[in-house]
Write a protein that holds these residues in place. Structure first.
Motif, short mmCIF file in Angstrom:
data_model
loop_
_atom_site.label_atom_id
_atom_site.label_comp_id
_atom_site.label_asym_id
_atom_site.label_seq_id
_atom_site.Cartn_x
_atom_site.Cartn_y
_atom_site.Cartn_z
N GLY A 35 6.76 -4.50 -8.44
CA GLY A 35 8.19 -4.59 -8.14
C GLY A 35 8.62 -3.76 -6.94
N LYS A 36 7.65 -3.28 -6.17
CA LYS A 36 7.98 -2.52 -4.96
C LYS A 36 8.42 -3.52 -3.90
CE LYS A 36 6.40 1.34 -6.72
NZ LYS A 36 7.15 2.52 -6.97
N THR A 37 9.67 -3.48 -3.52
CA THR A 37 10.22 -4.48 -2.61
C THR A 37 10.37 -3.99 -1.17
OG1 THR A 37 12.48 -3.84 -3.17
CG2 THR A 37 11.48 -5.63 -4.46
N LYS A 38 10.05 -2.74 -0.95
CA LYS A 38 10.15 -2.17 0.40
C LYS A 38 8.83 -1.50 0.74
CE LYS A 38 15.07 -1.33 -0.15
NZ LYS A 38 16.12 -0.32 -0.23
N VAL A 39 8.10 -2.10 1.69
CA VAL A 39 6.78 -1.60 2.05
C VAL A 39 6.66 -1.52 3.57
CG1 VAL A 39 4.29 -2.02 1.91
CG2 VAL A 39 5.75 -2.60 -0.04
N ILE A 40 6.10 -0.41 4.02
CA ILE A 40 5.83 -0.21 5.45
C ILE A 40 4.33 -0.06 5.62
CG2 ILE A 40 6.13 1.33 7.43
CD1 ILE A 40 8.82 2.20 6.15
N LEU A 41 3.79 -0.80 6.57
CA LEU A 41 2.40 -0.61 6.98
C LEU A 41 2.40 0.21 8.25
CD1 LEU A 41 0.63 -4.06 6.54
CD2 LEU A 41 0.22 -1.97 5.28
N ASP A 42 1.90 1.43 8.16
CA ASP A 42 1.79 2.32 9.32
C ASP A 42 0.44 2.02 9.97
OD1 ASP A 42 1.39 4.36 11.13
OD2 ASP A 42 1.86 5.98 9.71
N LEU A 43 0.46 1.32 11.09
CA LEU A 43 -0.77 0.88 11.74
C LEU A 43 -1.24 1.81 12.85
CD1 LEU A 43 -0.04 -2.96 11.85
CD2 LEU A 43 -1.42 -1.69 10.21
N GLY A 44 -0.75 3.03 12.86
CA GLY A 44 -1.11 3.99 13.91
C GLY A 44 -2.58 4.37 13.94
N LYS A 45 -3.28 4.22 12.82
CA LYS A 45 -4.70 4.56 12.78
C LYS A 45 -5.57 3.32 12.61
CE LYS A 45 -3.92 9.23 11.17
NZ LYS A 45 -4.11 10.20 10.11
N THR A 46 -4.98 2.17 12.87
CA THR A 46 -5.73 0.92 12.84
C THR A 46 -6.31 0.70 14.22
OG1 THR A 46 -4.28 0.04 11.13
CG2 THR A 46 -5.60 -1.55 12.35
#
Length: 112
Positions: free
Chosen positions: A40-51
Motif C-alpha cells: 500500500g505504499k503509494t509514494k515511491v522515489i527511485l534515487d538513481l544517483g548510484k546507478t
C-alpha cells in the motif's frame, strides 16, 4: 545490484547501486517495487544517483512499474539521475513520461 531503502515522511526511497541491465541485476528492484505497491505504499522515489548504467531491459522494468503504479493510483518518481541515465531517458523520449527530479529532496517536495 545492491539496493538501499529508507522511508521519509511516509515516502519510500529506493537507491539501487550498480547496473540496471535486466535479469538478476534488476530482480531485487523488481521484487521490492512489487512489494511496496502490495504493502500500500503509494509514494515511491527511485534515487538513481548510484546507478552506473541502464539498458533497454532495465528501462522496461522501470516502464512496467511506472504503469503498475499509475494504474493503482500510486506514484513512482525518479530522482538524482546520472548524466548517462538522463541521456538515455532523453534519447528514448521517456524523460517526458517519467516524473524526474534533479534531487531526492525535489522529489520529496513534489509530494507535498
Amino acid at each position: 545490484m545492491k539496493i538501499q531503502s529508507r522511508e521519509q515522511d511516509g515516502i519510500s526511497i529506493l537507491e539501487p547501486k550498480g547496473k540496471l541491465m535486466g535479469g538478476p541485476d534488476t530482480g531485487e528492484l523488481d521484487e521490492r517495487l512489487y512489494a511496496l505497491l502490495h504493502e500500500g505504499k503509494t509514494k515511491v522515489i527511485l534515487d538513481l544517483g548510484k546507478t552506473e548504467w541502464i539498458n533497454s531491459s532495465g528501462m522496461s522494468i522501470l516502464i512496467h512499474h511506472w504503469n503498475k503504479y499509475n494504474k493503482a493510483g500510486a506514484n513512482l518518481r525518479l530522482a538524482n539521475l546520472t548524466k548517462k541515465t538522463e541521456r538515455i531517458l532523453v534519447i528514448s523520449r521517456l524523460a517526458s513520461v517519467f516524473d524526474c527530479y534533479e534531487t531526492v529532496d525535489d522529489a520529496l517536495a513534489s509530494f507535498k
